[in-house]
Design an enzyme around this catalytic site. Structure first.
Site, PDB file in Angstrom:
ATOM      1  N   ASP A   1       0.865  -1.190   0.000  1.00 20.68           N
ATOM      2  CA  ASP A   1       0.000   0.000   0.000  1.00 20.68           C
ATOM      3  C   ASP A   1       0.902   1.241   0.000  1.00 20.68           C
ATOM      4  O   ASP A   1       2.039   1.144  -0.437  1.00 20.68           O
ATOM      5  CB  ASP A   1      -0.965  -0.059   1.194  1.00 20.68           C
ATOM      6  CG  ASP A   1      -2.271   0.682   0.913  1.00 20.68           C
ATOM      7  OD1 ASP A   1      -2.193   1.859   0.521  1.00 20.68           O
ATOM      8  OD2 ASP A   1      -3.342   0.093   1.075  1.00 20.68           O
TER       9      ASP A   1
ATOM     10  N   HIS B   1       2.165   1.975  -3.208  1.00 17.46           N
ATOM     11  CA  HIS B   1       1.230   2.880  -3.883  1.00 17.46           C
ATOM     12  C   HIS B   1       1.717   4.326  -3.873  1.00 17.46           C
ATOM     13  O   HIS B   1       0.974   5.232  -4.202  1.00 17.46           O
ATOM     14  CB  HIS B   1      -0.163   2.764  -3.256  1.00 17.46           C
ATOM     15  CG  HIS B   1      -0.776   1.397  -3.412  1.00 17.46           C
ATOM     16  ND1 HIS B   1      -2.068   1.123  -3.034  1.00 17.46           N
ATOM     17  CD2 HIS B   1      -0.273   0.237  -3.914  1.00 17.46           C
ATOM     18  CE1 HIS B   1      -2.334  -0.164  -3.289  1.00 17.46           C
ATOM     19  NE2 HIS B   1      -1.255  -0.716  -3.816  1.00 17.46           N
TER      20      HIS B   1
END
Ligand SMILES: *[C@@H]1O[C@H](CO)[C@@H](O)[C@H](O)[C@H]1NC(C)=O
Ligand SMILES: *[C@@H]1O[C@H](CO)[C@@H](O)[C@H](O)[C@H]1NC(C)=O
Length: 393
Positions: A216, A239
């Site tokens: 993430d 991310h």
């Protein structure tokens, strides 16, 4: 006589100086509290912490190099003097996600705390990730964050490693004046919600020299974050470094003064990102956001503002975000984009972004076609190199 007194005074002062300037820590070794190789560290660590915290002088809790198991612990202050937790060993969390609540190791209400050492906090999150795909299942996490810092002030976290957390690796909440230096954070690129460092309601947070690869955001910055500086961080997989998500809850506090400088992104899904939910329940602001001297290597969306962020189903995507984004600068950002969307600025229809600047952007797209820059509800100002060419607002 008078000058002798003065001399003795000076000598005493010189003798005292080293201990006051460069505080000497007394050491408390957890093995003296019953910690053993492959044993349960929970009680030894809790007891060692209590003694260190009550000592009233600088005290180091030392965890020697071997492997331990540790259940959920909260190491609480306020302490009577500075406390350091130095971890050289590998500490493993229970593998079963149901054995922990929302955090594994919590440091709470401590001033002048140091977490140091070359040791590893291994969250053993593999089972949790399979249960934590909120995109596909409604019965999902959140599971335990590896290291949670609540109301920790004037403190440092350095060198340690966080591995395979069940949820966030580090969560910084309500903290002031915290330096996070040279930490390593690692989880596979497909592990859900394993954000590297999440910051919320904190100020004066400085992250420098981290290597972060997760499933993430490498770093995410939530509401109420002020005066946050992130330098020399390597991010990927992951991310990206994100401001947000903002605008999901009521009573969100302003985000102000965020600097991301001299960072490198490798094979990340995004580079530098600002994300807010559509249909925010209340207004919010994100102001003074600087991204500078950044290298992108094969990054999906290197520069992105997304005010229509909707990772789950059922967002009211047509209702504009009420978060106001202003004074944003992207400067000296170069490298390669993995998609044609090298620069994508999607602002709110009801509150367009204000004062967004792009200077010296050089992002190539290796696929077929041209890298492009798209803008919605924003009129950026451009200077210096612009590759892709400026969007037509
Ligand atoms: C944007 O920056 C300018 C100049 O630095 C400042 O005067 C203005 O107040 C800022 N905008 C907001 C919304 O704070
Ligand atoms: C942009 O980057 C390419 C390499 O990716 C380089 O050849 C070129 O000189 C750069 N342009 C500028 C103006 O810096």
């Amino acid at each position: 006589m008078g000058s002798n007194c003065l001399n003795i005074g000076v000598i005493m002062l010189l003798l005292l100086l080293p201990s006051t300037v460069n505080a000497q820590y007394s050491v408390i070794d957890v093995t003296k509290y019953g910690a053993k190789s492959n044993g349960d560290l929970t009680q030894p660590l809790t007891n060692a912490w209590k003694d260190a915290c009550a000592a009233g002088k600088p005290t180091r809790v030392f965890v020697p190099k071997t492997t331990y198991y540790l259940g959920a612990v909260t190491l609480k202050g306020p302490c009577k003097g500075p406390v350091e937790l130095q971890v050289q060993g590998t500490i493993k969390a229970p593998a079963d996600p149901m054995k922990l609540k929302d955090a594994w190791v919590v440091i709470q209400s401590v001033d002048r705390f140091i977490l140091s050492g070359s040791g590893t906090f291994d969250g053993q999150g593999q089972t949790a990730w399979g249960l934590n795909n909120c995109l596909k299942t409604s019965a999902c996490g959140p599971f335990a964050t590896n290291l949670r810092f609540n109301y920790v002030t004037n403190s440092q976290i350095r060198d340690i490693k966080s591995l395979n957390s069940k949820f966030f690796h580090m969560l910084v909440f309500g903290c002031k004046n915290l330096k996070i230096q040279q930490v390593t954070i690692s989880a596979p690129g497909n592990s859900f919600n394993t954000d590297g460092i999440h910051i919320g309601r904190s100020s004066g947070i400085n992250i420098a020299g981290a290597n972060i690869g997760t499933g993430d955001d490498c770093v995410s910055i939530g509401d109420g974050s002020q005066d946050i500086t992130i330098t020399k961080v390597n991010c990927g997989p992951g991310h990206g470094i994100s401001i947000g998500s903002l605008g999901k809850y009521t009573n969100e506090q302003p985000v102000n003064g965020i600097k991301v400088i001299s960072c490198t992104f490798n094979n990340a899904m995004n580079g530098v990102r600002i994300k807010t939910f559509p249909a925010s329940p209340s207004s919010g602001t994100a102001n003074q956001l600087y991204f500078e001297d950044i290298v992108m290597n094969n990054v999906g969306n290197p520069i992105i503002i997304d005010q229509e962020y909707c990772p789950y189903r059922n967002c009211k995507a047509q209702t504009p975000s009420k978060v106001k984004i202003s004074n944003v600068s992207f400067k000296n950002i170069r490298g390669s984009s993995a998609t044609a969307d090298a620069v994508k600025l999607t602002c709110s229809k009801s509150i367009p972004c204000q004062n967004v600047q792009l200077q010296n952007i050089n992002l190539s797209y290796k696929g077929s076609g041209q890298a492009k820059s798209t803008c919605k509800n924003v009129k950026p100002s451009f200077s210096g190199t612009q590759n892709p060419p400026p969007c037509k607002a």
